[in-house]
Design a protein around this motif. Structure first.
Motif, short mmCIF file in Angstrom:
data_model
loop_
_atom_site.label_atom_id
_atom_site.label_comp_id
_atom_site.label_asym_id
_atom_site.label_seq_id
_atom_site.Cartn_x
_atom_site.Cartn_y
_atom_site.Cartn_z
N MET A 1 -7.72 -5.37 -6.16
CA MET A 1 -9.03 -6.22 -5.89
C MET A 1 -8.94 -7.42 -5.58
O MET A 1 -9.55 -7.99 -4.94
CB MET A 1 -9.78 -5.63 -7.16
N GLY A 2 -7.85 -8.19 -6.48
CA GLY A 2 -7.99 -9.71 -5.88
C GLY A 2 -7.51 -9.86 -4.53
O GLY A 2 -8.03 -10.80 -3.96
N VAL A 3 -6.61 -9.03 -3.68
CA VAL A 3 -6.50 -9.42 -2.53
C VAL A 3 -7.56 -8.97 -1.51
O VAL A 3 -7.89 -9.65 -0.60
CB VAL A 3 -5.15 -8.29 -1.97
N LYS A 4 -8.35 -7.98 -2.05
CA LYS A 4 -9.60 -7.66 -1.39
C LYS A 4 -10.48 -8.75 -1.33
O LYS A 4 -11.10 -9.05 -0.34
CB LYS A 4 -10.37 -6.29 -1.88
N LEU A 5 -10.68 -9.33 -2.50
CA LEU A 5 -11.72 -10.51 -2.62
C LEU A 5 -11.00 -11.61 -1.75
O LEU A 5 -11.78 -12.31 -1.00
CB LEU A 5 -11.72 -10.88 -4.05
N ILE A 6 -9.80 -11.85 -1.50
CA ILE A 6 -9.31 -13.06 -0.83
C ILE A 6 -9.61 -12.60 0.53
O ILE A 6 -9.99 -13.46 1.35
CB ILE A 6 -7.87 -13.20 -1.31
N LYS A 7 -9.12 -11.55 1.00
CA LYS A 7 -9.64 -11.02 2.36
C LYS A 7 -11.15 -11.24 3.00
O LYS A 7 -11.39 -11.44 3.78
CB LYS A 7 -8.80 -9.79 2.71
N LEU A 8 -11.93 -10.55 2.04
CA LEU A 8 -13.39 -10.70 2.04
C LEU A 8 -13.88 -12.17 2.37
O LEU A 8 -14.62 -12.72 3.08
CB LEU A 8 -14.04 -9.97 0.82
N SER A 9 -13.25 -12.98 1.09
CA SER A 9 -13.56 -14.37 1.39
C SER A 9 -13.36 -15.09 2.72
O SER A 9 -14.06 -15.90 3.05
CB SER A 9 -13.22 -15.34 0.34
N THR A 10 -12.48 -14.73 3.36
CA THR A 10 -11.90 -15.24 4.70
C THR A 10 -13.03 -14.94 5.82
O THR A 10 -13.28 -15.68 6.52
CB THR A 10 -10.48 -14.77 5.33
N LEU A 11 -13.89 -13.68 5.60
CA LEU A 11 -14.95 -13.27 6.43
C LEU A 11 -15.76 -14.31 6.06
O LEU A 11 -17.01 -14.70 7.15
CB LEU A 11 -15.11 -12.11 6.32
N TYR A 12 -16.14 -14.58 4.69
CA TYR A 12 -17.35 -15.57 4.63
C TYR A 12 -17.07 -16.89 5.21
O TYR A 12 -17.93 -17.68 5.56
CB TYR A 12 -17.67 -15.63 3.12
N PHE A 13 -15.72 -16.99 5.04
CA PHE A 13 -15.34 -18.66 5.60
C PHE A 13 -15.43 -18.75 7.02
O PHE A 13 -16.07 -19.39 7.64
CB PHE A 13 -13.86 -18.66 5.25
N LEU A 14 -15.11 -17.55 7.95
CA LEU A 14 -15.24 -17.35 9.20
C LEU A 14 -16.83 -17.55 9.68
O LEU A 14 -17.49 -18.40 10.32
CB LEU A 14 -14.73 -16.44 9.73
N LEU B 1 -11.26 -17.79 -5.31
CA LEU B 1 -10.86 -18.27 -6.62
C LEU B 1 -10.85 -17.03 -7.50
O LEU B 1 -9.74 -16.70 -8.31
CB LEU B 1 -11.52 -19.44 -7.08
N ALA B 2 -11.76 -16.18 -7.37
CA ALA B 2 -11.86 -14.88 -8.22
C ALA B 2 -10.68 -14.06 -7.92
O ALA B 2 -10.09 -13.43 -8.73
CB ALA B 2 -13.28 -14.15 -8.06
N GLY B 3 -10.52 -14.13 -6.49
CA GLY B 3 -9.42 -12.95 -5.96
C GLY B 3 -7.95 -13.49 -6.51
O GLY B 3 -6.97 -12.89 -6.99
N ILE B 4 -7.95 -14.94 -6.61
CA ILE B 4 -6.60 -15.30 -7.30
C ILE B 4 -6.40 -15.26 -8.65
O ILE B 4 -5.53 -14.69 -9.20
CB ILE B 4 -6.37 -16.80 -7.05
N VAL B 5 -7.51 -15.33 -9.40
CA VAL B 5 -7.62 -14.97 -10.67
C VAL B 5 -7.36 -13.41 -11.06
O VAL B 5 -6.27 -13.22 -11.85
CB VAL B 5 -9.00 -15.50 -11.46
N TYR B 6 -7.92 -12.65 -10.38
CA TYR B 6 -7.45 -11.22 -10.30
C TYR B 6 -6.11 -10.92 -10.07
O TYR B 6 -5.69 -9.98 -10.70
CB TYR B 6 -8.64 -10.16 -9.70
#
Length: 124
Positions: free
Chosen positions: A1-14, A48-53
């Motif tokens: 899930m941490g990796v999924k959050l990090i990947k999703l966060s890049t879509l929000y960044f874009l 940050l949540a993705g990194i924590v997870y």
């Protein structure tokens, strides 16, 4: 899930960067609140949540973590979509969607906080 959050966060960044770019080109900054919230709650908070997870598997695998993931990723698009439409159309009825989405995100943040305090412990 941490990796999924990090990947999703890049879509929000874009999306946040593209929105900021579009506002800069058009010199119309009406959607600045949407831009800021997408970048803060989408890009920064989810990274940050993705990194924590990722670093703390016990928090990642907990039910609190799963609820955090889903409530945040359902609430944020509802909140931002409603807010953007509210700003563009001036239809105050869309404030309800903004409030619902914001409430889901707020609940997810509370769950994340509880999860961190409950499941992240110093190494012994």
């Amino acid at each position: 899930m941490g990796v999924k959050l990090i990947k999703l966060s890049t879509l929000y960044f874009l999306l946040g960067a593209a929105l900021g770019y579009g506002m800069s080109i058009s010199h119309d900054y009406a959607l600045a609140p949407v831009h800021v919230h997408i970048n803060l709650l989408g890009w920064t908070a989810l990274t940050l949540a993705g990194i924590v997870y990722y670093l703390f598997p016990s928090a990642e695998s907990s039910r609190l973590g799963k609820w955090h993931f889903w409530l945040h990723n359902i609430g944020l698009p509802i909140m931002m979509g409603s807010l953007a439409l509210l700003i563009v159309t001036q239809n105050e009825a869309l404030g309800a969607g903004t409030a619902i989405g914001a409430s889901l995100v707020m609940i997810s943040v509370v769950l994340f906080t509880i999860n961190v305090w409950k499941n992240i412990k110093p190494k012994s």
